[in-house]
Design a protein around this motif. Structure first.
Motif, PDB file in Angstrom:
ATOM      1  N   LEU A  16      23.666  21.409  99.567  1.00 59.67           N
ATOM      2  CA  LEU A  16      23.921  20.465  98.485  1.00 59.67           C
ATOM      3  C   LEU A  16      25.058  20.965  97.591  1.00 59.67           C
ATOM      4  CD1 LEU A  16      23.020  17.827  97.123  1.00 59.67           C
ATOM      5  CD2 LEU A  16      21.465  19.181  95.707  1.00 59.67           C
ATOM      6  N   GLU A  17      25.010  22.266  97.265  1.00 59.66           N
ATOM      7  CA  GLU A  17      26.058  22.848  96.400  1.00 59.66           C
ATOM      8  C   GLU A  17      27.410  22.820  97.101  1.00 59.66           C
ATOM      9  OE1 GLU A  17      24.316  26.600  95.346  1.00 59.66           O
ATOM     10  OE2 GLU A  17      23.203  25.726  93.655  1.00 59.66           O
ATOM     11  N   GLN A  18      27.402  23.098  98.418  1.00 55.64           N
ATOM     12  CA  GLN A  18      28.665  23.077  99.174  1.00 55.64           C
ATOM     13  C   GLN A  18      29.288  21.678  99.167  1.00 55.64           C
ATOM     14  OE1 GLN A  18      27.534  24.386 103.103  1.00 55.64           O
ATOM     15  NE2 GLN A  18      26.840  26.387 102.365  1.00 55.64           N
ATOM     16  N   LEU A  19      28.425  20.662  99.297  1.00 55.25           N
ATOM     17  CA  LEU A  19      28.938  19.294  99.463  1.00 55.25           C
ATOM     18  C   LEU A  19      29.115  18.542  98.142  1.00 55.25           C
ATOM     19  CD1 LEU A  19      26.746  18.183 102.525  1.00 55.25           C
ATOM     20  CD2 LEU A  19      29.122  18.951 102.589  1.00 55.25           C
ATOM     21  N   ASN A  20      28.745  19.201  97.051  1.00 56.03           N
ATOM     22  CA  ASN A  20      28.719  18.536  95.743  1.00 56.03           C
ATOM     23  C   ASN A  20      30.012  17.832  95.381  1.00 56.03           C
ATOM     24  OD1 ASN A  20      27.165  17.775  93.641  1.00 56.03           O
ATOM     25  ND2 ASN A  20      26.694  19.840  92.946  1.00 56.03           N
ATOM     26  N   SER A  21      31.150  18.465  95.711  1.00 52.97           N
ATOM     27  CA  SER A  21      32.443  17.890  95.296  1.00 52.97           C
ATOM     28  C   SER A  21      32.801  16.642  96.108  1.00 52.97           C
ATOM     29  CB  SER A  21      33.548  18.939  95.424  1.00 52.97           C
ATOM     30  OG  SER A  21      33.587  19.425  96.742  1.00 52.97           O
ATOM     31  N   LEU A  22      31.987  16.315  97.143  1.00 51.11           N
ATOM     32  CA  LEU A  22      32.244  15.112  97.942  1.00 51.11           C
ATOM     33  C   LEU A  22      31.492  13.896  97.400  1.00 51.11           C
ATOM     34  CD1 LEU A  22      32.016  16.561 101.544  1.00 51.11           C
ATOM     35  CD2 LEU A  22      34.007  15.413 100.580  1.00 51.11           C
ATOM     36  N   SER A  23      30.726  14.079  96.321  1.00 50.64           N
ATOM     37  CA  SER A  23      29.900  12.998  95.791  1.00 50.64           C
ATOM     38  C   SER A  23      30.723  11.726  95.597  1.00 50.64           C
ATOM     39  CB  SER A  23      29.281  13.443  94.462  1.00 50.64           C
ATOM     40  OG  SER A  23      28.338  12.493  94.060  1.00 50.64           O
ATOM     41  N   GLY A  24      30.234  10.611  96.179  1.00 57.51           N
ATOM     42  CA  GLY A  24      30.952   9.339  96.066  1.00 57.51           C
ATOM     43  C   GLY A  24      31.838   9.027  97.260  1.00 57.51           C
ATOM     44  N   VAL A  25      32.012   9.989  98.175  1.00 57.44           N
ATOM     45  CA  VAL A  25      32.864   9.778  99.356  1.00 57.44           C
ATOM     46  C   VAL A  25      32.017   9.189 100.492  1.00 57.44           C
ATOM     47  CG1 VAL A  25      34.234  10.950 101.144  1.00 57.44           C
ATOM     48  CG2 VAL A  25      34.447  11.637  98.742  1.00 57.44           C
ATOM     49  N   ALA A  26      32.534   8.150 101.143  1.00 55.68           N
ATOM     50  CA  ALA A  26      31.836   7.533 102.284  1.00 55.68           C
ATOM     51  C   ALA A  26      32.669   7.697 103.547  1.00 55.68           C
ATOM     52  CB  ALA A  26      31.600   6.054 102.013  1.00 55.68           C
ATOM     53  N   VAL A  27      31.985   7.940 104.675  1.00 60.77           N
ATOM     54  CA  VAL A  27      32.683   8.012 105.973  1.00 60.77           C
ATOM     55  C   VAL A  27      31.869   7.257 107.028  1.00 60.77           C
ATOM     56  CG1 VAL A  27      33.893  10.211 105.588  1.00 60.77           C
ATOM     57  CG2 VAL A  27      31.621  10.245 106.580  1.00 60.77           C
ATOM     58  N   PRO A  28      32.552   6.602 107.976  1.00 58.93           N
ATOM     59  CA  PRO A  28      31.805   5.986 109.079  1.00 58.93           C
ATOM     60  C   PRO A  28      31.215   7.077 109.967  1.00 58.93           C
ATOM     61  CG  PRO A  28      34.184   5.675 109.385  1.00 58.93           C
ATOM     62  CD  PRO A  28      34.000   6.394 108.086  1.00 58.93           C
ATOM     63  N   ALA A  29      30.016   6.842 110.481  1.00 60.48           N
ATOM     64  CA  ALA A  29      29.349   7.879 111.272  1.00 60.48           C
ATOM     65  C   ALA A  29      28.313   7.233 112.190  1.00 60.48           C
ATOM     66  CB  ALA A  29      28.659   8.877 110.340  1.00 60.48           C
ATOM     67  N   ILE A  30      27.847   8.033 113.155  1.00 56.16           N
ATOM     68  CA  ILE A  30      26.638   7.667 113.903  1.00 56.16           C
ATOM     69  C   ILE A  30      25.608   8.730 113.557  1.00 56.16           C
ATOM     70  CG2 ILE A  30      25.560   7.405 116.169  1.00 56.16           C
ATOM     71  CD1 ILE A  30      28.302   6.597 117.279  1.00 56.16           C
ATOM     72  N   VAL A  31      24.457   8.298 113.044  1.00 55.28           N
ATOM     73  CA  VAL A  31      23.394   9.237 112.685  1.00 55.28           C
ATOM     74  C   VAL A  31      22.235   9.055 113.655  1.00 55.28           C
ATOM     75  CG1 VAL A  31      21.936  10.103 110.823  1.00 55.28           C
ATOM     76  CG2 VAL A  31      24.108   9.010 110.275  1.00 55.28           C
ATOM     77  N   THR A  32      21.757  10.170 114.220  1.00 57.06           N
ATOM     78  CA  THR A  32      20.723  10.113 115.255  1.00 57.06           C
ATOM     79  C   THR A  32      19.506  10.927 114.832  1.00 57.06           C
ATOM     80  OG1 THR A  32      22.489   9.953 116.906  1.00 57.06           O
ATOM     81  CG2 THR A  32      20.293  10.469 117.734  1.00 57.06           C
ATOM     82  N   ALA A  33      18.327  10.345 115.003  1.00 54.69           N
ATOM     83  CA  ALA A  33      17.068  11.037 114.685  1.00 54.69           C
ATOM     84  C   ALA A  33      16.587  11.826 115.891  1.00 54.69           C
ATOM     85  CB  ALA A  33      16.016  10.021 114.263  1.00 54.69           C
ATOM     86  N   LYS A  34      15.555  12.632 115.667  1.00 51.90           N
ATOM     87  CA  LYS A  34      15.012  13.483 116.737  1.00 51.90           C
ATOM     88  C   LYS A  34      14.546  12.656 117.940  1.00 51.90           C
ATOM     89  CE  LYS A  34      11.515  17.014 117.610  1.00 51.90           C
ATOM     90  NZ  LYS A  34      10.233  17.579 117.172  1.00 51.90           N
ATOM     91  N   ASP A  35      14.032  11.419 117.656  1.00 51.66           N
ATOM     92  CA  ASP A  35      13.513  10.600 118.762  1.00 51.66           C
ATOM     93  C   ASP A  35      14.612   9.854 119.521  1.00 51.66           C
ATOM     94  OD1 ASP A  35      14.287   8.487 117.157  1.00 51.66           O
ATOM     95  OD2 ASP A  35      12.302   7.562 117.039  1.00 51.66           O
ATOM     96  N   GLY A  36      15.882  10.093 119.129  1.00 49.08           N
ATOM     97  CA  GLY A  36      17.001   9.463 119.841  1.00 49.08           C
ATOM     98  C   GLY A  36      17.492   8.164 119.227  1.00 49.08           C
ATOM     99  N   THR A  37      16.761   7.632 118.250  1.00 49.41           N
ATOM    100  CA  THR A  37      17.221   6.415 117.562  1.00 49.41           C
ATOM    101  C   THR A  37      18.502   6.729 116.805  1.00 49.41           C
ATOM    102  OG1 THR A  37      14.934   5.721 117.265  1.00 49.41           O
ATOM    103  CG2 THR A  37      16.569   4.636 115.875  1.00 49.41           C
ATOM    104  N   GLU A  84      12.442  17.879 110.310  1.00 52.87           N
ATOM    105  CA  GLU A  84      13.344  17.560 111.419  1.00 52.87           C
ATOM    106  C   GLU A  84      14.807  17.588 110.984  1.00 52.87           C
ATOM    107  OE1 GLU A  84      10.275  14.560 113.794  1.00 52.87           O
ATOM    108  OE2 GLU A  84      12.118  13.736 112.943  1.00 52.87           O
ATOM    109  N   TYR A  85      15.673  17.750 111.975  1.00 51.14           N
ATOM    110  CA  TYR A  85      17.119  17.650 111.752  1.00 51.14           C
ATOM    111  C   TYR A  85      17.567  16.236 112.121  1.00 51.14           C
ATOM    112  CZ  TYR A  85      17.776  22.708 111.274  1.00 51.14           C
ATOM    113  OH  TYR A  85      17.744  24.008 110.832  1.00 51.14           O
ATOM    114  N   VAL A  86      18.670  15.788 111.528  1.00 47.99           N
ATOM    115  CA  VAL A  86      19.360  14.606 112.048  1.00 47.99           C
ATOM    116  C   VAL A  86      20.724  15.076 112.534  1.00 47.99           C
ATOM    117  CG1 VAL A  86      18.182  12.899 110.621  1.00 47.99           C
ATOM    118  CG2 VAL A  86      20.266  13.951 109.763  1.00 47.99           C
ATOM    119  N   SER A  87      21.237  14.374 113.536  1.00 46.04           N
ATOM    120  CA  SER A  87      22.546  14.715 114.092  1.00 46.04           C
ATOM    121  C   SER A  87      23.544  13.664 113.616  1.00 46.04           C
ATOM    122  CB  SER A  87      22.452  14.710 115.620  1.00 46.04           C
ATOM    123  OG  SER A  87      23.727  14.916 116.173  1.00 46.04           O
ATOM    124  N   ILE A  88      24.669  14.128 113.039  1.00 42.78           N
ATOM    125  CA  ILE A  88      25.649  13.194 112.482  1.00 42.78           C
ATOM    126  C   ILE A  88      26.983  13.334 113.207  1.00 42.78           C
ATOM    127  CG2 ILE A  88      26.875  12.465 110.389  1.00 42.78           C
ATOM    128  CD1 ILE A  88      24.541  13.583 108.740  1.00 42.78           C
TER     129      ILE A  88
END
Length: 399
Positions: free
Chosen positions: A201-222, A251-255
């Motif tokens: 969270l501290e590492q990514l703090n300065s990105l607050s408000g930034v949006a990027v297109p992505a594919i996010v995948t859950a452990k079950d493959g969704t 669980e982890y999510v894959s981005i």
């Protein structure tokens, strides 16, 4: 306070719609709600524009321990049926991404539509009414409201889930189910932002408000392909809200941060064309520069020229950026969740009528039931469809 053909508890999307149909068919209907206003959650939805349904409604877009349950209701009252009603009221609307339909003007138009439909059916709506008890009697129920008694042959629980307690959400519906020995599945927040562990969270703090297109995948493959948004608490955006319903603590999510790019081929080609160009500059053309800087500062990416990258190192970079493993700390919880996962076990209800199999005259519709849709109008459609199924059952009840 008298007697009614049916009493509906909850003046939200499902409750009002069910009341309007039953009322217009000639039943005497009373709607009770603990709030000051009808349709409070509708007014808040879709940034105040109400994403009232989706063009691509299908049963696979709903989560439930009993995945077939939603099929009957969704087939009998479809998105096209509700769109027709919206058009009848001359409410103008537009399609956003992925079939999501929003009012051009305001969510108030949908609330007004429902209230007008209720007026046509001479429905009584009583707000600021606290139901303290429901008792089963031989030919129906006695409902205790603010010290008064109402008798009715049928009760519809449309009291919603636990999401957005600021709008008056309570566990009332689950308590009634338990009172009548109906199983209630564990509930948790759905369509909700993730919080992150402190170091990340501290590492990514300065990105607050930034949006990027992505594919996010859950452990079950969704997986979901839409924007993610960096926030001061963690991660949000449509793809994150969607995947949160499929995520479980620990669980982890894959981005995939570069969903539309063949990154390995691109980096190898750039290495040949511009060997002296830095990896940082190359990637900063594809992703927010600050994100690349953070990944270099935290030693996840090397600060080198492209010529210094081996094929193996390129593969590692591709893995990092196209299957970035993030372990959320948790979610923001019911406070900001759009829906509640879990709820009244659908195996105890009729999928045709929404009636409890073991309690004649007791119905459950909308979010209180263990049916949860994707982001984008799916949950409103479940409210309309389950309300319609229930109303048809109420209308055909022998007098």
């Amino acid at each position: 306070m008298g007697s009614f053909d049916t009493v509906i508890i909850g003046a939200g999307a499902a409750g009002l719609f069910c009341a309007s149909i039953a009322g217009q068919a000639g039943l005497s209907v009373l709607v009770l709600d603990n709030g000051k206003k009808a349709g409070r959650k509708i007014l808040m939805s879709g940034g105040g524009r109400c994403n009232f349904t989706n063009m691509y409604i299908e049963p696979s877009a709903y989560l439930s321990e009993n995945p077939h349950f939603c099929k009957s209701a969704l087939a009998r009252y479809t998105q096209w049926d509700f769109i027709e009603l919206v058009q009848k009221y001359k409410i103008t609307y537009h399609e956003k991404t992925l079939g999501q339909l929003f009012c051009d003007d305001s969510a108030q138009q949908i609330v007004d539509l429902l209230l007008t439909e209720c007026q046509k059916g001479k429905v009584s709506i009583r707000l600021r009414s606290e139901v303290t008890q429901i008792e089963k009697i031989e030919d129906g129920f006695t409902i205790f409201v603010d010290g008064n008694e109402i008798s009715t042959p049928s009760v519809v629980i449309a009291s919603g889930g636990l999401s957005m307690p600021g709008l008056g959400a309570t566990p009332f519906g689950y308590r009634i189910a338990e009172q009548f020995n109906l199983p209630v599945l564990p509930t948790r927040a759905g369509l909700v932002p993730f919080t992150l562990h402190k170091p990340l969270l501290e590492q990514l703090n300065s990105l607050s408000g930034v949006a990027v297109p992505a594919i996010v995948t859950a452990k079950d493959g969704t997986s979901f392909k839409e924007n993610i948004l960096f926030t001061h608490r963690g991660l949000s955006g449509p793809a994150i809200l969607q995947i949160s319903s499929y995520w479980h603590p620990g669980e982890y999510v894959s981005i995939n941060l570069l969903p539309n790019i063949e990154l390995q081929a691109l980096l190898q080609a750039k290495r040949q064309e511009h060997p002296n160009q830095s990896l940082k500059n190359t990637l900063s053309r594809l992703l927010p520069k600050r994100l690349i800087e953070i990944m270099i500062e935290t030693k996840q990416l090397p600060d080198v020229a492209l010529a210094q990258l081996s094929n193996e190192r390129i593969e590692q970079i591709v893995t990092l950026l196209q299957s970035w493993q993030v372990q959320p700390n948790g979610t923001e919880g019911y406070r900001t969740a759009e829906v509640t996962l879990g709820g009244v076990d659908t195996r105890a209800l009729s999928s045709k009528t929404m009636q409890a199999s073991s309690v004649k005259g007791l119905y459950f519709i909308g979010e209180v039931v263990d049916v949860t849709g994707w982001l984008g109008g799916y949950n409103f459609q479940w409210a309309w469809s389950s309300a319609y199924a229930c109303a048809q059952a109420l209308i055909s009840m022998p007098k």
